[in-house]
Design a protein around this motif. Structure first.
Motif, PDB file in Angstrom:
ATOM      1  N   ASP A 138       1.470   2.511  -8.872  1.00 36.38           N
ATOM      2  CA  ASP A 138       1.377   1.079  -9.147  1.00 36.38           C
ATOM      3  C   ASP A 138       2.641   0.376  -8.634  1.00 36.38           C
ATOM      4  O   ASP A 138       3.592   1.030  -8.218  1.00 36.38           O
ATOM      5  CB  ASP A 138       1.155   0.797 -10.644  1.00 36.38           C
ATOM      6  CG  ASP A 138       2.263   1.345 -11.510  1.00 36.38           C
ATOM      7  OD1 ASP A 138       3.320   1.742 -10.963  1.00 36.38           O
ATOM      8  OD2 ASP A 138       2.092   1.375 -12.733  1.00 36.38           O
ATOM      9  N   ALA A 148      -4.758  -5.435  -5.044  1.00 37.59           N
ATOM     10  CA  ALA A 148      -5.775  -5.863  -4.078  1.00 37.59           C
ATOM     11  C   ALA A 148      -6.133  -7.331  -4.321  1.00 37.59           C
ATOM     12  O   ALA A 148      -6.310  -8.109  -3.377  1.00 37.59           O
ATOM     13  CB  ALA A 148      -7.018  -4.979  -4.203  1.00 37.59           C
ATOM     14  N   GLN A 149      -6.208  -7.706  -5.614  1.00 39.06           N
ATOM     15  CA  GLN A 149      -6.552  -9.095  -5.948  1.00 39.06           C
ATOM     16  C   GLN A 149      -5.507 -10.091  -5.452  1.00 39.06           C
ATOM     17  O   GLN A 149      -5.840 -11.209  -5.078  1.00 39.06           O
ATOM     18  CB  GLN A 149      -6.719  -9.235  -7.462  1.00 39.06           C
ATOM     19  CG  GLN A 149      -8.161  -9.014  -7.881  1.00 39.06           C
ATOM     20  CD  GLN A 149      -8.318  -8.837  -9.374  1.00 39.06           C
ATOM     21  OE1 GLN A 149      -7.332  -8.882 -10.124  1.00 39.06           O
ATOM     22  NE2 GLN A 149      -9.540  -8.635  -9.814  1.00 39.06           N
ATOM     23  N   GLU A 196       0.833  -1.223   0.000  1.00 33.28           N
ATOM     24  CA  GLU A 196       0.000   0.000   0.000  1.00 33.28           C
ATOM     25  C   GLU A 196       0.855   1.256   0.000  1.00 33.28           C
ATOM     26  O   GLU A 196       0.528   2.243  -0.650  1.00 33.28           O
ATOM     27  CB  GLU A 196      -0.950  -0.008   1.209  1.00 33.28           C
ATOM     28  CG  GLU A 196      -2.228  -0.774   0.873  1.00 33.28           C
ATOM     29  CD  GLU A 196      -3.190  -0.884   2.041  1.00 33.28           C
ATOM     30  OE1 GLU A 196      -2.841  -0.436   3.148  1.00 33.28           O
ATOM     31  OE2 GLU A 196      -4.287  -1.437   1.831  1.00 33.28           O
ATOM     32  N   TYR A 205       1.394  -3.945 -11.491  1.00 31.83           N
ATOM     33  CA  TYR A 205       0.171  -4.146 -10.703  1.00 31.83           C
ATOM     34  C   TYR A 205      -0.398  -2.783 -10.346  1.00 31.83           C
ATOM     35  O   TYR A 205       0.242  -2.014  -9.616  1.00 31.83           O
ATOM     36  CB  TYR A 205       0.479  -4.906  -9.414  1.00 31.83           C
ATOM     37  CG  TYR A 205       0.914  -6.339  -9.636  1.00 31.83           C
ATOM     38  CD1 TYR A 205       2.184  -6.635 -10.101  1.00 31.83           C
ATOM     39  CD2 TYR A 205       0.040  -7.397  -9.371  1.00 31.83           C
ATOM     40  CE1 TYR A 205       2.582  -7.957 -10.311  1.00 31.83           C
ATOM     41  CE2 TYR A 205       0.427  -8.714  -9.577  1.00 31.83           C
ATOM     42  CZ  TYR A 205       1.700  -8.988 -10.051  1.00 31.83           C
ATOM     43  OH  TYR A 205       2.080 -10.283 -10.250  1.00 31.83           O
ATOM     44  N   ASP A 206      -1.595  -2.490 -10.883  1.00 28.85           N
ATOM     45  CA  ASP A 206      -2.273  -1.268 -10.440  1.00 28.85           C
ATOM     46  C   ASP A 206      -2.986  -1.591  -9.117  1.00 28.85           C
ATOM     47  O   ASP A 206      -2.962  -2.739  -8.675  1.00 28.85           O
ATOM     48  CB  ASP A 206      -3.214  -0.726 -11.546  1.00 28.85           C
ATOM     49  CG  ASP A 206      -4.367  -1.688 -11.844  1.00 28.85           C
ATOM     50  OD1 ASP A 206      -4.652  -2.568 -11.001  1.00 28.85           O
ATOM     51  OD2 ASP A 206      -4.964  -1.562 -12.926  1.00 28.85           O
ATOM     52  N   PRO A 207      -3.609  -0.583  -8.466  1.00 32.10           N
ATOM     53  CA  PRO A 207      -4.214  -0.855  -7.147  1.00 32.10           C
ATOM     54  C   PRO A 207      -5.216  -2.008  -7.166  1.00 32.10           C
ATOM     55  O   PRO A 207      -5.293  -2.784  -6.212  1.00 32.10           O
ATOM     56  CB  PRO A 207      -4.904   0.480  -6.807  1.00 32.10           C
ATOM     57  CG  PRO A 207      -4.085   1.510  -7.527  1.00 32.10           C
ATOM     58  CD  PRO A 207      -3.644   0.863  -8.805  1.00 32.10           C
ATOM     59  N   VAL A 208      -5.961  -2.165  -8.279  1.00 32.18           N
ATOM     60  CA  VAL A 208      -6.942  -3.253  -8.352  1.00 32.18           C
ATOM     61  C   VAL A 208      -6.223  -4.611  -8.410  1.00 32.18           C
ATOM     62  O   VAL A 208      -6.562  -5.549  -7.682  1.00 32.18           O
ATOM     63  CB  VAL A 208      -7.864  -3.078  -9.590  1.00 32.18           C
ATOM     64  CG1 VAL A 208      -8.837  -4.247  -9.695  1.00 32.18           C
ATOM     65  CG2 VAL A 208      -8.622  -1.759  -9.503  1.00 32.18           C
ATOM     66  N   ASP A 209      -5.198  -4.701  -9.279  1.00 35.64           N
ATOM     67  CA  ASP A 209      -4.406  -5.947  -9.381  1.00 35.64           C
ATOM     68  C   ASP A 209      -3.807  -6.306  -8.028  1.00 35.64           C
ATOM     69  O   ASP A 209      -3.830  -7.458  -7.599  1.00 35.64           O
ATOM     70  CB  ASP A 209      -3.233  -5.788 -10.364  1.00 35.64           C
ATOM     71  CG  ASP A 209      -3.696  -5.464 -11.773  1.00 35.64           C
ATOM     72  OD1 ASP A 209      -4.801  -5.913 -12.133  1.00 35.64           O
ATOM     73  OD2 ASP A 209      -2.947  -4.779 -12.488  1.00 35.64           O
TER      74      ASP A 209
END
Ligand SMILES: [Zn+2]
Length: 325
Positions: free
Chosen positions: A287, A307-308, A279, A301-305
Motif C-alpha cells: 500500500d 487506482a481511484q 505502482e 492507500y491500498d491498490p484500490v484506493d
C-alpha cells in the motif's frame, strides 16, 4: 492557555503585542514526538521552531490580511527546512526537516546557515485568490549588512520588518519545551496630514519626539529576559516593563493548533508522483502510506484506493489553476 495580548501606548505611535503559546506549542511538540519515523525535536531545533512559531503568530496579528502567513527557513546546514503556518484566526501548525546531526549545535548559524546561504521567507497567501493572483513572498538572508551571520532569529525578523515595511520593530523571542513566547514593539507610521510637506517643520519635530518615545519603549522591551518571557504571566510582564507608560489594552486572542491536511490534498500529491511510481510502491509494500509532517496523521492507500486516485484524475481533467498543497 495560549494567549495573544495587543496593546497601544496612549498618545504615542507605538504598539505592542505579547504572545505566550503553552498548550498549542506543547501540541506541536507532542505530535512530533509521537512520529516514529522522526522522533522528538532535538533541543536546538525545538528552540528555533518555537521562536519562529511565536514570531509567526505576532506577524500574522500585526498585518491586516485575510490569508495564511507562512514563515520558512531554508537552511544550508543540518536543519534543511522549518515551516510555521498561521491562519487569520491564529490557528497554526509547524514542522522542521532535520537532515543531519544537531547534537553539537550551539548557534543558529551552525543549524541553518553554515555556508551563509540560509534564507528566511515569509509568504502571505490570500484565502480568496483572484484568478492568476500569486502569493506575496519576501525573502531575507540570515546575515546582516556586513554579511556577518546573525545568531538570533529575532534579528533576522527585525531586518525583514525594516526592509519590507520600513517599520522599526523590536522583537524578543524565547522557547523551551513548555512555552513559545514573543514580545513585539513597533513604531507606527505617522498618518495623516502631518506627513505632507506644507507642515514639514512641525511634522519633523513631532517625528523626533515620536522616535524618542519609541526608543525608550524599545529599550524597556529589550530588557525583558528570556526566562521572564517564558515563565511570568502577561500581566506581570507588561507591568514590570511598562509601569510608567499608559497602555491601552485589547481583549486577548486565543491561538490554537490546527492542521489543514486532508485526504484530497494527499491524493493530489500521490497523483503528482505518477502511475508508474505509485505502482512500484504498491508492488514493494502493498500500500501507499503518507504521513502529514505537521500533525502526524497517516493516510493509507491500498491498490484500490490508489487506482481511484488516478481514475478521478481522468474524470476531472478540467483546465484550471493547480491547487497549492
Ligand atoms: Zn496534518
Amino acid at each position: 492557555m495560549s494567549q495573544l495580548h495587543k496593546f497601544l501606548f496612549e498618545g504615542m505611535p507605538v504598539r505592542g503585542m505579547l504572545v505566550q503559546l503553552t498548550d498549542v506549542w506543547q501540541e506541536v511538540l507532542k505530535r512530533r514526538a509521537a512520529n516514529l519515523e522522526t522522533g522528538a525535536y532535538p533541543e536546538p531545533v525545538r528552540h528555533l521552531l518555537g521562536e519562529m512559531t511565536a514570531a509567526a503568530v505576532l506577524m500574522q496579528s500585526n498585518i491586516k490580511f485575510n490569508g495564511s502567513l507562512v514563515m520558512q527557513i531554508f537552511g544550508d546546514g543540518p536543519v534543511k527546512l522549518t515551516v510555521v503556518e498561521v491562519q487569520p484566526d491564529l490557528s497554526l501548525r509547524a514542522t522542521a526537516k532535520v537532515v543531519g546531526d544537531v547534537s553539537d549545535v550551539a548557534s543558529l548559524s551552525e543549524m541553518v546557515n553554515v555556508k551563509n546561504e540560509g534564507r528566511c521567507a515569509i509568504t502571505l497567501d490570500p484565502l480568496n485568490k483572484l484568478p492568476g493572483q500569486q502569493p506575496y513572498q519576501g525573502v531575507v538572508p540570515l546575515f546582516d549588512d556586513e554579511r556577518q551571520k546573525l545568531e538570533n532569529f529575532s534579528e533576522v525578523l527585525q531586518h525583514y520588518m525594516l526592509q519590507s515595511e520600513q517599520l522599526d520593530t523590536t522583537l524578543v523571542l524565547a522557547a523551551d519545551d513548555k512555552t513559545a513566547a514573543g514580545l513585539l514593539i513597533q513604531r507606527l507610521p505617522v498618518m495623516g496630514e502631518g506627513n505632507l510637506s506644507a507642515k514639514s517643520t512641525a511634522a519633523d519635530e513631532d517625528e523626533i519626539g515620536r522616535n524618542e518615545d519609541y526608543n525608550r519603549i524599545s529599550i524597556l522591551a529589550a530588557s525583558l529576559r528570556r526566562d521572564e518571557l517564558l515563565t511570568l504571566d502577561a500581566e506581570t510582564i507588561l507591568r514590570r516593563l511598562f509601569w510608567e507608560e499608559k497602555l491601552v489594552r485589547f481583549e486577548p486572542l486565543t491561538p490554537k493548533f490546527a492542521c489543514s491536511c486532508s485526504r484530497e490534498r494527499v491524493s493530489n500529491m500521490i497523483r503528482s508522483l505518477g502511475v508508474e511510481e505509485v505502482e512500484s510502491i504498491l508492488k514493494e509494500r502493498g500500500d501507499v502510506e503518507v504521513g502529514c509532517d505537521f500533525c502526524g496523521k497517516q493516510y493509507r492507500y491500498d491498490p484500490v484506493d490508489a487506482a481511484q486516485v488516478f481514475v478521478a484524475e481522468t474524470a476531472n481533467q478540467t483546465p484550471g489553476p493547480s491547487a497549492i498543497q
